[in-house]
Enzyme design. Structure first.
Site, PDB file in Angstrom:
ATOM      1  N   ASP A  12       0.870  -1.355   0.058  1.00 14.55           N
ATOM      2  CA  ASP A  12      -0.034   0.016  -0.003  1.00 14.55           C
ATOM      3  C   ASP A  12       0.895   1.333  -0.063  1.00 14.55           C
ATOM      4  OD1 ASP A  12       0.820  -0.691   2.559  1.00 14.55           O
ATOM      5  OD2 ASP A  12      -0.740   0.285   3.684  1.00 14.55           O
ATOM      6  N   HIS A 249       9.110  -1.074   9.504  1.00 11.53           N
ATOM      7  CA  HIS A 249       8.058  -1.980   9.644  1.00 11.53           C
ATOM      8  C   HIS A 249       8.069  -3.074   8.151  1.00 11.53           C
ATOM      9  CE1 HIS A 249       5.888  -0.316  12.992  1.00 11.53           C
ATOM     10  NE2 HIS A 249       5.527   0.885  12.025  1.00 11.53           N
TER      11      HIS A 249
HETATM   12  O1  RIB Z   1       1.614  -0.922  10.847  1.00 15.23           O
HETATM   13  C1  RIB Z   1       2.635  -0.658  10.200  1.00 15.23           C
HETATM   14  C2  RIB Z   1       2.157  -1.030   8.660  1.00 15.23           C
HETATM   15  O2  RIB Z   1       0.961  -0.274   8.346  1.00 15.23           O
HETATM   16  C3  RIB Z   1       3.104  -0.731   7.655  1.00 15.23           C
HETATM   17  O3  RIB Z   1       2.939  -1.649   6.560  1.00 15.23           O
HETATM   18  C4  RIB Z   1       2.663   0.632   7.008  1.00 15.23           C
HETATM   19  O4  RIB Z   1       3.117   0.838   5.794  1.00 15.23           O
HETATM   20  C5  RIB Z   1       1.148   0.717   6.928  1.00 15.23           C
HETATM   21  O5  RIB Z   1       0.526   0.029   6.072  1.00 15.23           O
HETATM   22 CA    CA Z   2       2.738  -0.945   4.235  1.00 12.16          CA
END
Ligand code: RIB
Ligand code: CA
Length: 317
Positions: A12, A249
């Protein structure tokens, strides 16, 4: 020399997705067979546009097809996007040159199914957003579970707090029903959640280091990272009291898919909560001595964060 891993990244494309994609396209240990996009940090069309522009920025030495995916959750009404975290355009309001390729007309779920078939058990999926595209693919062909080698999921939180509600992580919370289908499907899942991603931080000092040491061909990438990450750092200062730093992340999830030894996994039975208003999107692990509730998945519980961040930076040096 370890075998090159063939991956589809489902993203995303926000700030940390962008860095994860840049890393994957620079890594000689990964072959990105394609990128599928999904709503989440931004709407799916902005996520696709960001992905196409990031591919151009990376100057990948091979073609990387992009397939557009879901624009909404499986069952829930669409919610808003995360401009406060990722900026209005999803990449911290950084400006990037126009893309040099177009997205495929083939849909993301069909692309995943086709590549899984073609690659005959060799394909890894790395999901960096809601699991909606994977759930759609499973609905079309449940035998996908036997055709994909492993799925590295950025999502969930087991022994730490959530980041969008007290108990839920954003990617699972954004479409719990899709996550529930994927977790219960029998796919071989490694859940790279907040338990490890919140310990893996990139700082301004790391970006200063990159500015001094990056290869000339990566100069524009580093300029982009400095702009986009500044936005991300500011969110994490306000939300988590981080100083000029943010958790990686999505990059950690790609790194773990490339080099599994960076994380320590424990098999746990996990259920995605879909009913409760307060706890929707919680990844509930049965931590009792004799667990019986939920589907066994590998949950990352520890990480060699220093090595992970070092490896991430090294791709641009
Ligand atoms: O919680 C972190 C995630 O949420 C990551 O993938 C960030 O890009 C959002 O999509
Ligand atoms: Ca993400």
């Amino acid at each position: 020399m370890t075998q090159v891993r063939k991956v589809i990244i489902d993203a995303d494309t926000g700030i940390d997705d962008a860095l994860a994609i840049l890393y994957a396209l620079k890594s000689p240990a990964l072959r990105v067979e394609g990128i599928t996009t999904v709503f989440g940090n931004v709407d799916v069309h902005q996520a696709t546009e960001n992905t196409l522009r990031i591919i151009r920025l990376a100057n990948a030495p091979y073609e990387v097809p992009v397939a557009i995916g879901a624009d909404r959750p499986l069952k829930r009404p669409p919610t808003g996007f995360s401009a406060h975290v990722h900026g209005h355009n999803g990449i911290g309001d950084a400006e990037l040159p126009a893309a040099s390729q177009q997205a495929l007309t083939e849909r993301a779920d069909d692309f995943i199914l086709r590549k899984a078939e073609e690659l005959d058990g060799e394909l890894f999926l790395v999901t960096l957003g809601r699991l909606t595209n994977v759930a759609h693919a499973l609905a079309k062909d449940p035998s996908l579970t036997r055709k994909i080698k492993q799925v590295y999921v950025m999502g969930g939180a087991v022994q730490v707090a959530g980041n969008v509600t007290p108990v839920a992580e954003a990617n699972i919370w954004g479409d719990p029903e899709a996550a529930d289908i994927v977790f219960a499907s029998g796919l071989d899942i490694v859940m790279v959640g907040l338990d490890v991603t919140m310990k893996t931080n990139l700082s301004m000092a790391h970006l200063d280091f990159l500015q001094r040491r990056c290869r000339p061909e990566n100069r524009e990438i580093v300029d982009f990272l400095r702009t986009s990450m500044a936005y991300y750092f500011e969110f994490y200062r306000q939300a988590n009291h981080f100083v000029d730093a943010a958790p990686m992340h999505d990059p950690l999830t790609v790194l773990a898919a490339e080099e599994p030894g960076l994380v320590t996994n424990r098999t746990m039975r996990v259920t995605v909560e879909c009913e409760s208003a307060l706890c929707a999107g919680m990844t509930v692990a049965d931590l009792r001595p004799s667990p019986s509730v939920g589907t066994p998945v590998q949950v990352s519980i520890d990480v060699d964060a220093e090595t992970a961040v070092g490896k991430l930076l090294s791709a641009f040096i």
